[in-house]
Design a protein around this motif. Structure first.
Motif, short mmCIF file in Angstrom:
data_model
loop_
_atom_site.label_atom_id
_atom_site.label_comp_id
_atom_site.label_asym_id
_atom_site.label_seq_id
_atom_site.Cartn_x
_atom_site.Cartn_y
_atom_site.Cartn_z
N PHE A 41 26.37 4.47 -5.73
CA PHE A 41 24.92 4.53 -5.50
C PHE A 41 24.22 5.25 -6.65
CE2 PHE A 41 27.27 5.19 -1.45
CZ PHE A 41 27.13 3.92 -0.95
N GLN A 74 23.60 9.71 8.06
CA GLN A 74 22.33 8.97 8.09
C GLN A 74 22.10 8.20 6.78
OE1 GLN A 74 20.60 8.88 10.93
NE2 GLN A 74 19.44 10.76 11.19
N VAL A 75 22.31 8.85 5.66
CA VAL A 75 22.03 8.20 4.37
C VAL A 75 22.89 6.95 4.23
CG1 VAL A 75 22.08 8.45 1.87
CG2 VAL A 75 21.39 10.40 3.28
N GLU A 78 21.63 4.12 6.27
CA GLU A 78 20.41 3.52 5.69
C GLU A 78 20.76 2.66 4.47
OE1 GLU A 78 17.15 3.58 6.61
OE2 GLU A 78 17.87 4.45 8.48
N LEU A 79 21.67 3.15 3.64
CA LEU A 79 22.08 2.36 2.47
C LEU A 79 22.65 1.03 2.93
CD1 LEU A 79 23.68 5.22 0.34
CD2 LEU A 79 21.58 3.97 -0.20
N TYR A 82 20.04 -1.34 3.79
CA TYR A 82 19.47 -1.97 2.59
C TYR A 82 20.44 -2.99 1.98
CZ TYR A 82 15.36 1.07 2.13
OH TYR A 82 14.16 1.70 2.31
N ASP A 93 25.92 13.06 4.73
CA ASP A 93 24.64 13.57 4.25
C ASP A 93 24.79 14.88 3.48
OD1 ASP A 93 23.37 11.41 5.48
OD2 ASP A 93 23.22 12.49 7.39
N ARG A 94 25.58 15.80 4.04
CA ARG A 94 25.76 17.09 3.35
C ARG A 94 26.44 16.88 2.00
NH1 ARG A 94 25.01 21.52 6.77
NH2 ARG A 94 24.88 20.99 8.97
N ALA A 97 24.31 15.71 -0.94
CA ALA A 97 23.55 16.73 -1.66
C ALA A 97 24.33 17.22 -2.88
CB ALA A 97 23.20 17.89 -0.73
N ARG B 68 10.32 8.82 7.57
CA ARG B 68 10.97 7.94 8.52
C ARG B 68 10.99 8.50 9.93
NH1 ARG B 68 14.76 4.57 7.09
NH2 ARG B 68 14.55 4.10 9.28
N ASP B 70 12.79 9.24 13.53
CA ASP B 70 14.13 9.77 13.85
C ASP B 70 14.77 10.41 12.62
OD1 ASP B 70 14.06 8.90 16.49
OD2 ASP B 70 14.73 6.89 15.92
N GLU B 71 13.98 11.12 11.88
CA GLU B 71 14.47 11.66 10.61
C GLU B 71 15.27 12.95 10.82
OE1 GLU B 71 15.70 11.14 7.95
OE2 GLU B 71 14.05 10.53 6.64
N THR B 72 16.21 13.18 9.92
CA THR B 72 16.96 14.44 9.89
C THR B 72 16.87 14.99 8.47
OG1 THR B 72 18.97 13.19 9.43
CG2 THR B 72 18.56 13.78 11.74
N GLN B 74 19.37 17.02 6.64
CA GLN B 74 20.61 17.66 6.20
C GLN B 74 20.67 17.79 4.68
OE1 GLN B 74 22.64 18.92 8.48
NE2 GLN B 74 23.86 17.33 9.45
N VAL B 75 20.34 16.73 3.97
CA VAL B 75 20.45 16.74 2.51
C VAL B 75 19.55 17.83 1.93
CG1 VAL B 75 20.12 15.42 0.38
CG2 VAL B 75 21.04 14.28 2.41
N ASP B 93 16.76 12.62 5.37
CA ASP B 93 18.00 11.92 5.02
C ASP B 93 17.79 10.41 4.92
OD1 ASP B 93 19.33 14.36 5.05
OD2 ASP B 93 19.74 14.21 7.20
N ARG B 94 17.11 9.83 5.91
CA ARG B 94 16.88 8.39 5.89
C ARG B 94 16.03 8.01 4.67
NH1 ARG B 94 18.10 5.86 10.78
NH2 ARG B 94 18.48 7.30 12.49
N PHE B 96 15.84 9.62 1.88
CA PHE B 96 16.65 9.78 0.67
C PHE B 96 17.31 8.46 0.29
CE2 PHE B 96 16.80 14.49 0.34
CZ PHE B 96 16.81 14.59 -1.05
N ALA B 97 17.79 7.73 1.28
CA ALA B 97 18.49 6.48 0.99
C ALA B 97 17.59 5.52 0.20
CB ALA B 97 18.97 5.82 2.28
N THR B 98 16.31 5.47 0.58
CA THR B 98 15.37 4.61 -0.14
C THR B 98 15.28 5.02 -1.62
OG1 THR B 98 14.07 4.29 1.87
CG2 THR B 98 12.95 3.84 -0.23
N ILE B 100 17.47 6.72 -3.31
CA ILE B 100 18.76 6.50 -3.99
C ILE B 100 18.87 5.03 -4.42
CG2 ILE B 100 21.25 6.37 -3.58
CD1 ILE B 100 20.92 8.95 -1.85
#
Lengths: 318, 318
Positions: A41, A74-75, A78-79, A82, A93-94, A97, B68, B70-72, B74-75, B93-94, B96-98, B100
């Protein structure tokens, strides 16, 4: 006492935790494998360095042995939404970072060794963690698919394919041109003892030794070099080391791995008690050997392994 | 009917949702502001484009209006643990994926317009979303701190400082050299109606109009251009538009904003019913005006606003 340890991922990291308990006052420098590194990514991921850092820093997921504790995904989800993969590599997620910080720092021009030091400033692993090289080295595995030979990234072979097909060859691409990272040769030259934990002899320790200068520096350091067998009872303790050992023509036995490193590099070799019968053969090859329990069932058992390794080093020195 | 809408973030996105309900069969092209874009943690963040995309695609956090559902976080928490900021920008986190995916595609050489199209393939916003430009434009705000003038990124002024100090000037850095993204001028030329939603007239619509060619294309399109006042009762409906209006010497009133756009650009202007007294003045400046409810309290109310805007456009045309 100054100890240098060559380390891969989970096996190396767990051994280091035992070593720290066995020798709390030792000055430990870890030379970490970066041949497993992968770009995912658009981010630079260093699985082995991170496993050492998280394990010693108290952030590892103990169950899995890699990645962060209390992790969420979560990330990654979501990826996937996409349509962006790969999905087979489990980045939480952690964990993301860490890769975001690393990638940002590398993009700003810092070498991987400086980035690793910066990340460790948070984790306080209690060792000095150095990547084997600041240069890009990428372990590729040659496999045969439908009669055609192709090369895949080590992570693809290991994680996606789970080593389900035979490895024809293992090639640390870029190693020949790589230079040891700043501090690596100096740490080896200043070491009192050099240890090979029960890490993968091919894709972990083998890759580190493939960086020109490192093997030579270890052989010429003039201090005891002691390893612990990652093979117990003719099978890898964990992972699929037998698959990559076969690729380089080495049997998956404790003694074959010792002879693969060879007496020119290795002074001492611990095998598990189930492999006690291998000790005489290893010793006749010029490598001092002892049979002791080698299962890292908990930190106490692992610390005992580290004590045995240090004791064997002192025997070698005397 | 082909409708072109110039849009900022929350206000533009919510208006578009109403427009889609009011004119479900219309072919809507959105020209999105990218002057708010910012690089955070090495990632390219496009807040306005994402707010439009998430809002129309059903992924927006309705409460906040951005980010987003339901967002979290963590990152973000981990980045802070590494001492890596800024902490004042709320990336979940969600979300972030966009960023990335976007950053990876931009790094691979795709222009922002192609990246936006790829992201929208997931969200299906029901409009064609174009960035105003593929070139980098960054809105800076000049402020005075301890008697010294300095420039900060718009996001720093807006999000971190919450516009708590006066803006001396607002400068879309790079706009003069920017070219409209592929499709922007073509969409304007082919439009039947052009709408300015109640977005910020300075940092949203003003920035889009600052890209050479866009203002001219709108003025020369020969179709009705109708706007909706973001100022109701002498105060911005949301956000701090008055702060940046002051920087360009425009009063925070519905009529002052209309006159700022001017009759050379604007054919029609909706003001809220509380500002009905401003209608004659606006009309005497050559801009047709109506007073209607302009609070986007829900989608139905917003759809009614869109219907009024389209009705005013037809009046202008006739």
């Amino acid at each position: 006492m100054r100890i240098v340890v060559l380390a891969g991922g989970i096996g190396g990291a767990r051994f280091l935790r035992g070593l720290k308990q066995a020798a709390p006052d030792a000055d430990v420098t870890v030379i970490g494998n970066t041949g497993d590194d992968i770009h995912l990514f658009g981010l630079k991921v260093c699985p082995d360095l991170d496993t050492v850092m998280y394990t010693l820093g108290g952030g590892i997921d103990e169950e899995r042995g890699w990645g962060r504790t209390d992790e969420t995904f979560q990330v990654k989800g979501e990826l996937a939404a996409y349509g962006v993969g790969p999905e087979w590599f489990g980045l939480g997620d952690r964990d993301f970072a860490t890769h975001i910080v690393r990638t940002q720092m590398l993009g700003a021009g810092y070498p991987l060794s400086a980035v690793t030091e910066a990340l460790c400033a948070r984790w306080n692993p209690g060792v000095r963690l150095l990547p084997m090289s600041d240069d890009r080295v990428e372990t590729h595995v040659a496999i045969e698919v439908d009669g055609e030979r192709q090369a895949v990234h080590f992570q693809e072979y290991w994680v996606r394919m789970r080593a389900s097909v035979d490895a024809q060859a293992v090639v640390p691409v870029g190693a020949e041109q790589a230079k040891p990272a700043p501090g690596v040769l100096e740490a080896i030259a200043a070491a009192d003892v050099i240890l090979f934990p029960p890490s993968n002899p091919v894709v972990s320790i083998g890759t580190i030794l493939a960086v020109p200068g490192i093997r030579e520096a270890i052989a010429e350091a003039g201090v005891p070099v002691v390893g612990l067998s990652p093979i117990v009872g003719d099978a890898p303790v964990r992972g699929m080391a037998d698959k990559v050992l076969a690729a380089i023509g080495v049997e998956a036995t404790a003694s074959a791995v010792a002879l693969h490193y060879g007496s020119g590099l290795l002074d001492g070799w611990l095998v598990d008690t189930v492999d006690a019968a291998a000790v005489p053969g290893i010793e006749s090859a010029g490598i001092r050997s002892r049979a002791v329990p080698l299962m890292m069932t908990d930190v106490a058992a692992t610390a005992e392994m580290a004590r045995e390794a240090l004791a064997l080093a002192e025997e070698v020195r005397a």
